[in-house]
Scaffold this motif. Sequence first.
Motif, PDB file in Angstrom:
ATOM      1  N   ALA B  83       0.857  -1.041   0.116  1.00  0.00           N
ATOM      2  CA  ALA B  83       0.102  -0.113  -0.160  1.00  0.00           C
ATOM      3  C   ALA B  83       0.766   1.000  -0.126  1.00  0.00           C
ATOM      4  N   ALA B  84       1.731   1.081   0.966  1.00  0.00           N
ATOM      5  CA  ALA B  84       2.805   2.347   0.914  1.00  0.00           C
ATOM      6  C   ALA B  84       3.549   2.691  -0.349  1.00  0.00           C
ATOM      7  N   GLY B  85       3.916   1.556  -0.786  1.00  0.00           N
ATOM      8  CA  GLY B  85       4.840   1.619  -2.015  1.00  0.00           C
ATOM      9  C   GLY B  85       3.773   2.015  -3.393  1.00  0.00           C
ATOM     10  N   LEU B  86       2.824   1.714  -3.304  1.00  0.00           N
ATOM     11  CA  LEU B  86       1.764   2.019  -4.245  1.00  0.00           C
ATOM     12  C   LEU B  86       1.529   3.526  -4.343  1.00  0.00           C
ATOM     13  N   ILE B  87       1.249   4.020  -3.284  1.00  0.00           N
ATOM     14  CA  ILE B  87       1.181   5.614  -3.033  1.00  0.00           C
ATOM     15  C   ILE B  87       2.552   6.345  -3.520  1.00  0.00           C
ATOM     16  N   VAL B  88       3.418   5.760  -2.886  1.00  0.00           N
ATOM     17  CA  VAL B  88       4.706   6.690  -3.456  1.00  0.00           C
ATOM     18  C   VAL B  88       4.990   6.322  -4.988  1.00  0.00           C
ATOM     19  N   ALA B  89       4.580   5.264  -5.650  1.00  0.00           N
ATOM     20  CA  ALA B  89       4.900   4.959  -6.902  1.00  0.00           C
ATOM     21  C   ALA B  89       3.869   5.888  -7.689  1.00  0.00           C
ATOM     22  N   VAL B  90       2.604   5.803  -7.320  1.00  0.00           N
ATOM     23  CA  VAL B  90       1.654   6.872  -7.895  1.00  0.00           C
ATOM     24  C   VAL B  90       2.035   8.304  -8.147  1.00  0.00           C
ATOM     25  N   LEU B  91       2.632   8.766  -6.954  1.00  0.00           N
ATOM     26  CA  LEU B  91       3.069  10.136  -6.713  1.00  0.00           C
ATOM     27  C   LEU B  91       4.160  10.200  -7.766  1.00  0.00           C
ATOM     28  N   GLY B  92       4.962   9.256  -7.974  1.00  0.00           N
ATOM     29  CA  GLY B  92       6.189   9.414  -8.940  1.00  0.00           C
ATOM     30  C   GLY B  92       5.581   9.588 -10.215  1.00  0.00           C
ATOM     31  N   TRP B  93       4.701   8.517 -10.580  1.00  0.00           N
ATOM     32  CA  TRP B  93       4.344   8.293 -11.986  1.00  0.00           C
ATOM     33  C   TRP B  93       3.605   9.760 -12.373  1.00  0.00           C
ATOM     34  N   ILE B  94       2.901  10.399 -11.648  1.00  0.00           N
ATOM     35  CA  ILE B  94       2.072  11.362 -11.781  1.00  0.00           C
ATOM     36  C   ILE B  94       3.054  12.538 -12.207  1.00  0.00           C
ATOM     37  N   LEU B  95       4.106  12.836 -11.089  1.00  0.00           N
ATOM     38  CA  LEU B  95       4.995  13.860 -11.349  1.00  0.00           C
ATOM     39  C   LEU B  95       6.059  13.565 -12.597  1.00  0.00           C
ATOM     40  N   ALA B  96       6.377  12.601 -12.631  1.00  0.00           N
ATOM     41  CA  ALA B  96       7.113  12.253 -13.888  1.00  0.00           C
ATOM     42  C   ALA B  96       6.405  12.275 -15.346  1.00  0.00           C
ATOM     43  N   ASP B  97       5.385  11.723 -15.263  1.00  0.00           N
ATOM     44  CA  ASP B  97       4.612  11.686 -16.608  1.00  0.00           C
ATOM     45  C   ASP B  97       4.168  13.365 -16.910  1.00  0.00           C
ATOM     46  N   ILE B  98       3.719  14.146 -15.947  1.00  0.00           N
ATOM     47  CA  ILE B  98       3.540  15.455 -16.255  1.00  0.00           C
ATOM     48  C   ILE B  98       4.948  16.218 -16.769  1.00  0.00           C
ATOM     49  N   PHE B  99       5.852  15.885 -16.088  1.00  0.00           N
ATOM     50  CA  PHE B  99       7.037  16.437 -16.307  1.00  0.00           C
ATOM     51  C   PHE B  99       7.397  15.995 -17.841  1.00  0.00           C
ATOM     52  N   LEU B 100       7.603  14.912 -18.078  1.00  0.00           N
ATOM     53  CA  LEU B 100       8.199  14.525 -19.351  1.00  0.00           C
ATOM     54  C   LEU B 100       7.591  15.038 -20.556  1.00  0.00           C
ATOM     55  N   LYS B 101       5.920  15.045 -20.083  1.00  0.00           N
ATOM     56  CA  LYS B 101       5.251  15.498 -21.389  1.00  0.00           C
ATOM     57  C   LYS B 101       5.219  17.074 -21.512  1.00  0.00           C
ATOM     58  N   GLY B 102       5.562  17.536 -20.678  1.00  0.00           N
ATOM     59  CA  GLY B 102       5.429  19.258 -20.815  1.00  0.00           C
ATOM     60  C   GLY B 102       6.833  19.953 -20.688  1.00  0.00           C
ATOM     61  N   ALA B 312       0.268  19.119 -24.182  1.00  0.00           N
ATOM     62  CA  ALA B 312       1.772  19.278 -24.282  1.00  0.00           C
ATOM     63  C   ALA B 312       1.754  20.560 -23.283  1.00  0.00           C
ATOM     64  N   ARG B 313       0.997  21.615 -23.983  1.00  0.00           N
ATOM     65  CA  ARG B 313       1.027  22.851 -23.131  1.00  0.00           C
ATOM     66  C   ARG B 313       0.250  22.703 -21.956  1.00  0.00           C
ATOM     67  N   SER B 314      -0.519  21.967 -21.779  1.00  0.00           N
ATOM     68  CA  SER B 314      -1.283  21.855 -20.476  1.00  0.00           C
ATOM     69  C   SER B 314      -0.247  21.337 -19.525  1.00  0.00           C
ATOM     70  N   CYS B 315       0.474  20.396 -19.867  1.00  0.00           N
ATOM     71  CA  CYS B 315       1.439  19.736 -18.977  1.00  0.00           C
ATOM     72  C   CYS B 315       2.490  20.776 -18.663  1.00  0.00           C
ATOM     73  N   ALA B 316       2.993  21.510 -19.656  1.00  0.00           N
ATOM     74  CA  ALA B 316       3.733  22.605 -19.419  1.00  0.00           C
ATOM     75  C   ALA B 316       3.474  23.434 -18.095  1.00  0.00           C
ATOM     76  N   ALA B 317       2.092  24.022 -18.236  1.00  0.00           N
ATOM     77  CA  ALA B 317       1.546  24.835 -17.274  1.00  0.00           C
ATOM     78  C   ALA B 317       1.395  24.124 -15.919  1.00  0.00           C
ATOM     79  N   ALA B 318       1.081  22.848 -15.954  1.00  0.00           N
ATOM     80  CA  ALA B 318       1.079  22.211 -14.799  1.00  0.00           C
ATOM     81  C   ALA B 318       2.423  21.949 -13.985  1.00  0.00           C
ATOM     82  N   ILE B 319       3.374  21.929 -15.038  1.00  0.00           N
ATOM     83  CA  ILE B 319       4.710  21.931 -14.155  1.00  0.00           C
ATOM     84  C   ILE B 319       5.216  23.156 -13.497  1.00  0.00           C
TER      85      ILE B 319
END
Lengths: 252, 353, 291
Positions: B83-102, B312-319
């Motif tokens: 459970a704990a790992g999943l939460i941290v993984a999701v956080l990382g996933w979200i931040l990484a994805d937004i970052f990479l795409k934007g 992509a621009r949306s992700c940039a603003a999200a960054i």
Amino acid sequence: MIRTEKLSVHYGAFTAVRNASLSVKQGSITAIVGPSGCGKSSFLSALNRMTDLIPSARITGKVMIDCCDIHDQCRSPAELRRCVGMIFQKPNPFPMSIRRNIELALREHGTRDRAELKSITERVLTDVGLWEEVCDRLDMPALQLSGGQQQRLCIARALALQPQVLLMDEPCSALDPIASAKVESLITSLRGRYTIVIVTHNLAQARRIGDDLAVFWVNKGAGEIIEQGPAEDVFETPSHSISAAYLSGTRG
Amino acid sequence: MADADSVVQPQVVCASSTSSSMGDRATFRDGTVSRDGPMSRGAAMSRAGATFRDRATFRDSAKFRTVGVRVKESVATAIVWAAAGLIVAVLGWILADIFLKGVSEVSLSYLWNDMEDAGRGGGILPIIVSTLAILMVTLATSIPLSLATAIALTEHTRDLSTAGRLVRRSLDVLAAVPSIVFGLFGNAFFCIVLGLGYSIWSGGFTLACMALPIMIRTTEQAIRAVPDEYRYASAALGMSRSTTMFRIILPAAAPGLAAGLVLGIGRALAETAALIFTSGYVTRMPESLSDSGRALSVHIYDLAMNVPGGNARSCAAAIVLVALLLMLNLLSAMLTRYVGQKTGTSMFERNDG
Amino acid sequence: MTSSSPNTLFPFNADRWLAFVTRTCALFSAIIVLLVVTFLALESWPAIQHVGFGRFVTDASWHPLSGLFNLIPMIVGTALTTIGSLFIAVPLGIGSAVFGCFYAPPRLAGFHRRSVELLAGVPSVVFGLWGLVVLVPLLAPLGGSGQSLFAATLVLGLMIVPTIALTSQSALQAVPSQLISGAAALGLQRWVIVWRIALPAGKSGIKTGLLLATCRAMGETMAVLMLAGNVAKMPDSIVSPIRTLTTNVALEMGYATSEHRAILFVSGLVLMSVVCIVILLMDFAGGWKNG
């Protein structure tokens, strides 16, 4: 100087002090002794209306300081507390510099002139024996001082307002023996210039510094003064059996 | 508080029960000769005899640690770690994805230029300006109000008084109201009744209503955390309550107050739904506070949902938004740690009187 | 806490001023809630007058431009997403809290807690954006466009995990350590201690967290807006697109007029009432506990 007539302190339904009548002579040091929980601190707090700060506290009886009733509507507690200073068990300097600790109350009560503030600061710090130790670092945070120094600073802070009376609630109990000795000698040096009422747990200390003594004891659930008088007399020839037992250490 | 340290020990105790050290101290076994306990104790035990033997003796306890129990412990541990790992993984996933795409879209010019092509080109300067303007209005309204309310709650009402309780309860409710409801309210009250229209004023005031509960709560906590000793000392010196508050208590509570402020800012920046119907959608650079302006969060939404190819621009603003919030988060953590260090620093250990 | 009895209340003028100003501000803060309810009610009134509550459930469907105002699909949407998200968030949240309190080594516990706090700070638009850009394409093969009840529920669940995790962790940390030590001294296994002692002891705090999370899930707009598909019909399956009360308002407020607008305000009022009731219940229950 101070006279209480049947002073009782109630916290809601609980009576902490009952019918305490005490007479304190000007310029003397009166020690109030007694075991824990017998209302000594409550009694002391009533003398400068610190009990007003506690929502459920109620005072009955009279307290006269310098022949004026402290509950007289014409006098504000602020005026009272300028004349009757209080030192607490745990040193409580403000979280600011040493200089500001002393000047804050002075400014509040009207002293604004810088030169005057400086001279008062130097005078009171010398009085408490701190001047040599801190004269070059007055802007240092007061919380960095040692416990004994902080307590002496608190006394200096109270002295700056030139009170007539000093109330001290176990001022040395939170200090180590060396600091305690310094504060104690300070208190004795104030004798004559100020009227001092000191609550203490330490019978030896009461014997050393007290001119007069008042013994508190819990009677029927509330604290009462069971004996009072010149310290030597009370210690040598106590008239009440309980105070005799307490002062000789047989009861605690 | 049961912190991790104090609870790790029981685990150690349990683990060692399987080792031989416990088994050597077989003092209760039959109450007879113990291997390392004193003879007298063993004798006393045997005198207690029957009663002791009736209880769960240590010799028998081994049977409780069956395979079943050990499996359950392992399964529980696995679940918890997962459970704990999943939460941290999701956080990382979200931040990484937004970052990479934007990240390809983010640059200094992105932050500085005006917008073009409905947001698909150019920069987001008008957005940033609008966001800051809305934030200014929010803070200018909510800081004084929250400070005053917190002072009233801590100093001028008794703890259990009806007035205090009512205020707190209404603030609790306010804190839980959905943001879209605030949007409706803001629209009805600020835009229409007060006549401010779609403007930065409306958006700012609405956000102030939303940030108020959390700011009041943290300010109140910060003020309460100041030790009572200062208040007593101040009263004993005959100082007025306002002097005590402004010259002693508030300065002492400053880091906690700042932490609350930072939380309020974070809440305001992240808010979207309330702004859509109060400060609007307009992408022009606002000329005054009565102009409509688009906040950063609204911009992210618009690019993602209403502008084809705007992901992509949306992700940039999200960054940009997430970076801002991260910095605020860090600031708040530093401030709370500073508060923790400040309390309890009087040096009682020094012995020179 | 210091307070003053009446006869010594304000010897200084500055004090009187301060008391007046602060109390007025407190009053002002307190009536904001009342203002919100009042204006919602005012704006809803035309709907209740002309349309009436009955039609919210009996009309054929939700087609406001044709005068059909059945809110049931949206209510169902809200209920399903809320309950579904709780299903996801409760095990994860409580698991995380248990991890932080009982299973993690100290440094890892600190790191984990900061991660949860960070997750709590991620704005809902960013969650929605991520869901839209990453999850929806992944879920599309399951049916529909990917924007569906499932997608919205999943992300909503992830969004409320930090609320549950952080409040549960506080509740568990408040369990007296003597209780834990006592249990350990009895030779109980760690998971038994957690399951049978710590969690029951922290029950009230955990329940508070759950209620707060429920309120948050019910009121969430942006992420659901971006992920739920936004079709105002009853869902046929888990991959059908749906609307919730919140997204309904967000979508139609821009062009709604008169009755239509008033009905949107009604749904806002309904949401607000539910939240009010939940919070007040929580406060009362908490109050009773404190004696």
